[in-house]
Each structure stands twice: as C-alpha cells, then as structure tokens.
Design an enzyme around this catalytic site. Sequence first.
Site, PDB file in Angstrom:
ATOM      1  N   CYS A  82     -26.441  53.809  75.505  1.00 60.59           N
ATOM      2  CA  CYS A  82     -27.403  54.479  76.384  1.00 60.59           C
ATOM      3  C   CYS A  82     -28.583  55.041  75.579  1.00 60.59           C
ATOM      4  CB  CYS A  82     -26.691  55.520  77.226  1.00 60.59           C
ATOM      5  SG  CYS A  82     -27.599  55.925  78.720  1.00 60.59           S
ATOM      6  N   HIS A 130     -21.711  53.610  79.012  1.00 64.56           N
ATOM      7  CA  HIS A 130     -20.958  54.529  78.139  1.00 64.56           C
ATOM      8  C   HIS A 130     -19.481  54.178  78.038  1.00 64.56           C
ATOM      9  CE1 HIS A 130     -24.066  57.743  77.895  1.00 64.56           C
ATOM     10  NE2 HIS A 130     -24.440  57.262  79.066  1.00 64.56           N
ATOM     11  N   GLU A 137     -17.515  55.027  75.927  1.00 67.08           N
ATOM     12  CA  GLU A 137     -16.790  56.171  75.340  1.00 67.08           C
ATOM     13  C   GLU A 137     -16.224  57.116  76.395  1.00 67.08           C
ATOM     14  OE1 GLU A 137     -20.003  55.657  75.323  1.00 67.08           O
ATOM     15  OE2 GLU A 137     -21.158  57.515  75.527  1.00 67.08           O
TER      16      GLU A 137
END
Length: 194
Positions: free
Chosen positions: A81, A176, A178
């Site tokens: 991002c 994302h 993560e």
Amino acid sequence: MTAPRVGVLALQGDFREHLAVLRGLGAEARPVRRAEELQDIDGLVIPGGESTVMDKLSRAFGVAEPVKAAIAEGMPVYGTCAGLIMLADTVRDRIEGQQSFGGLDVVVRRNAFGTQLDSFETDLDIPELGEDPVHAVFIRAPIVEEIGAKARALAELEDGRVVAVEQGNLLGTSFHPEVTGDDRFHRYFLSKLG
Ligand code: GLN
C-alpha cells in the site's frame, strides 16, 4: 539454515503487523528507523500507512538515501500500500514535494478508489501463490496505472486494474496481506532472500 534477517521500515504505519507475520515465518525481523540498521539485513519491508508522512520522516531521519542505495544494489524489498507508493518510480496524485524511493518501474495513483470506495475487500487469483484465492484488503489504496518494461503484474482486479507487481527482487501490493492471516505474500518475498 540461518533465519533471514528482514528489516521493516518502522517510521510510521502498520510495521508491527509485518514484524509479527515475518517472525511467524521464522525470520529474524527487526524495525528499521536509522541508516545503520539497513546494513545487516537481507531484505526490507515497507509497510502500509501514509506515504506522505513516510516520505517526510524518511528524509528527516536520513534513511531515504540509504534505502534508495540498498534498492539500487539489489536488496529485496516488499512494499504494501503506502509501501508500494514509496517503491514506485512515479506517483500520481501525490502532494506537493512528495518523493518516493523509486526502483519499481511503475506509475501508481494514490487513493485511486476515491471516497465512495475508500476501503473494500475482494478475492484475487494469483497463480504464483497457489490455487486458493488471496483475500485482499484495500484501505485508501493505490492502483498501478502503468507498468514499465522491467516490471510485471502479479494480480489484477476483475476490471483489469493492476494491484500487485514484481520486478526482480522488488515486490509491491496495493493491499495489506499483513492483516489477513494469509502469509503467502511474505513467504513469496522471503523466497527472494535466498
Ligand atoms: N493512502 C495512503 C497513502 O497515500 C496509503 C494507504 C495505506 O497504506 N493503507 O500513502
């Protein structure tokens, strides 16, 4: 085999989530805030957050030039991002004076989905990561609007807009991984560290 040493640029944004995913995969993951901390790592992750702030802080802390040098020397770097924005050679809809580290031969547009669709989630088919679709979370995300000869698309939305790119040791996603619990992008990145 010794654990790969992976730095996560920790000036701003969701670096803790990246550190947790990387540690879960057995990497020796550490926050990077100063130039010296770039010296003994095998790869670097640039987290999501706010690219305008990350840019300002990286220059103020004197890590911008060392990160650029590391990229030029071929260090594997993965940006999510805002991190993708920092890796892009060209950034559209940037604020005045905003700079990126560059390295990735792409043009990205910041906040490309506008206020109507600020944040959304979708499944992406990414053959490189296996048969199961990747659940992708987009938060005020950029889009890759142009891809230069050196880079290639890894994932597209249904309408063909590119949201993941790879160029040798560089990897960038608009979304994302993560925050989803799916660590395949981080595994894919770690496979570049040799
Ligand atoms: N809109 C942010 C930027 O321009 C990126 C958002 C994110 O990283 N989730 O940097």
